[in-house]
Design an enzyme around this catalytic site. Sequence first.
Site, mmCIF file in Angstrom:
data_model
loop_
_atom_site.group_PDB
_atom_site.id
_atom_site.type_symbol
_atom_site.label_atom_id
_atom_site.label_comp_id
_atom_site.label_asym_id
_atom_site.label_seq_id
_atom_site.Cartn_x
_atom_site.Cartn_y
_atom_site.Cartn_z
ATOM 1 N N LEU A 189 -3.677 -2.591 3.753
ATOM 2 C CA LEU A 189 -5.087 -2.931 3.096
ATOM 3 C C LEU A 189 -6.507 -3.512 2.953
ATOM 4 O O LEU A 189 -7.779 -3.158 3.295
ATOM 5 C CB LEU A 189 -5.314 -1.259 2.464
ATOM 6 C CG LEU A 189 -4.178 0.047 2.559
ATOM 7 C CD1 LEU A 189 -4.684 1.001 1.269
ATOM 8 C CD2 LEU A 189 -5.162 0.379 3.991
ATOM 9 N N LYS B 288 2.307 3.936 -5.359
ATOM 10 C CA LYS B 288 2.662 3.978 -3.927
ATOM 11 C C LYS B 288 3.799 4.601 -3.664
ATOM 12 O O LYS B 288 4.306 4.105 -1.883
ATOM 13 C CB LYS B 288 2.231 2.102 -3.790
ATOM 14 C CG LYS B 288 0.484 1.425 -4.514
ATOM 15 C CD LYS B 288 -0.069 1.256 -3.261
ATOM 16 C CE LYS B 288 -0.925 1.132 -3.887
ATOM 17 N NZ LYS B 288 -1.517 -0.978 -3.987
ATOM 18 N N GLU C 8 -0.651 -12.084 5.823
ATOM 19 C CA GLU C 8 0.891 -11.787 5.173
ATOM 20 C C GLU C 8 2.081 -11.791 5.694
ATOM 21 O O GLU C 8 3.263 -12.078 5.564
ATOM 22 C CB GLU C 8 0.917 -10.502 3.987
ATOM 23 C CG GLU C 8 -0.594 -10.742 3.485
ATOM 24 C CD GLU C 8 -1.197 -8.985 2.540
ATOM 25 O OE1 GLU C 8 -1.646 -9.192 2.099
ATOM 26 O OE2 GLU C 8 -0.763 -8.047 3.634
ATOM 27 N N ASP D 49 0.762 -1.121 -0.106
ATOM 28 C CA ASP D 49 -0.315 0.096 0.249
ATOM 29 C C ASP D 49 1.177 1.477 -0.134
ATOM 30 O O ASP D 49 0.710 2.677 -0.756
ATOM 31 C CB ASP D 49 -0.789 -0.299 1.479
ATOM 32 C CG ASP D 49 -2.145 -1.302 1.199
ATOM 33 O OD1 ASP D 49 -2.406 -1.296 0.405
ATOM 34 O OD2 ASP D 49 -1.819 -1.525 2.125
#
Length: 247
Positions: free
Chosen positions: A117, A142, A124, A105
Amino acid sequence: MYEPRAMLSEFVKTWLNYVAKELLKKKVALAALEHIKSDSLVGLGTGSTAKYLIEGLGEKIKRGELSNITAIATSKESHELAIKQGITMLELSQKEIDIAIDGMDEVDPELNLVKGLGGALTREKLVEAHAKKLIYMADDSKIVDYLGQKAPIPVEVIQFGLAVTKAKLTRLELKPVLRLKNNQAFISDNGNYILDCYLNSKRDLEELANQIIKIPGVVEHGLFLNMADIVYIAKEEQIIKMTRDDK
Ligand code: 5RP
């Protein structure tokens, strides 16, 4: 006033922007995909960019360009997509992951990231902290000067004691906002809430990460510091590769 021509042109513009962005995501995902070699255990990210990676990986396996690939997904969504693509999926175990690839993000000049997000930050982080090589990918929107500049820092918290956990995050000069989906609290794959924490200035990231993780009720945060080996950025016709030399 109702102006059909103006509305149509606005719609076409929005649609063209969407298509252009999707093409960038696909392009950057295909660049990252080149790092996956046969006989690898692969960590699969979550989100709209990771989707192109998973589809591309499935196609390469079907074409016989990659063999003996097994994978671990960072969300139920990615797991299901990978199964549909015919990828052999495993659970996270002590076996080290050869390579993990994911979207992001925000990325700062030191290749520190904000993730989550899409709501998959805890899985993760678990999967990606267990990988030998870590690659992230995104379009150039980003890139930021400092983390928190555009995106909030997602913090996954258990449902019990939400108000207390939220108050403790507020004391760290964060502005935590409960994430909603369809007007209901968003629930992560782990059954938890997400508090999106807005910063109002550049912060000492290590210190902030340590403070957040010490709060009882916090499961994980979306600051991915000193983790990325390679970051691919798609910008117009170019794919930019950034590496962290100190790793
Ligand atoms: C999910 C994530 C995603 O990687 C991140 O939100 C980027 O998603 P997208 O590729 O859709 O922009 O961290 O938890």
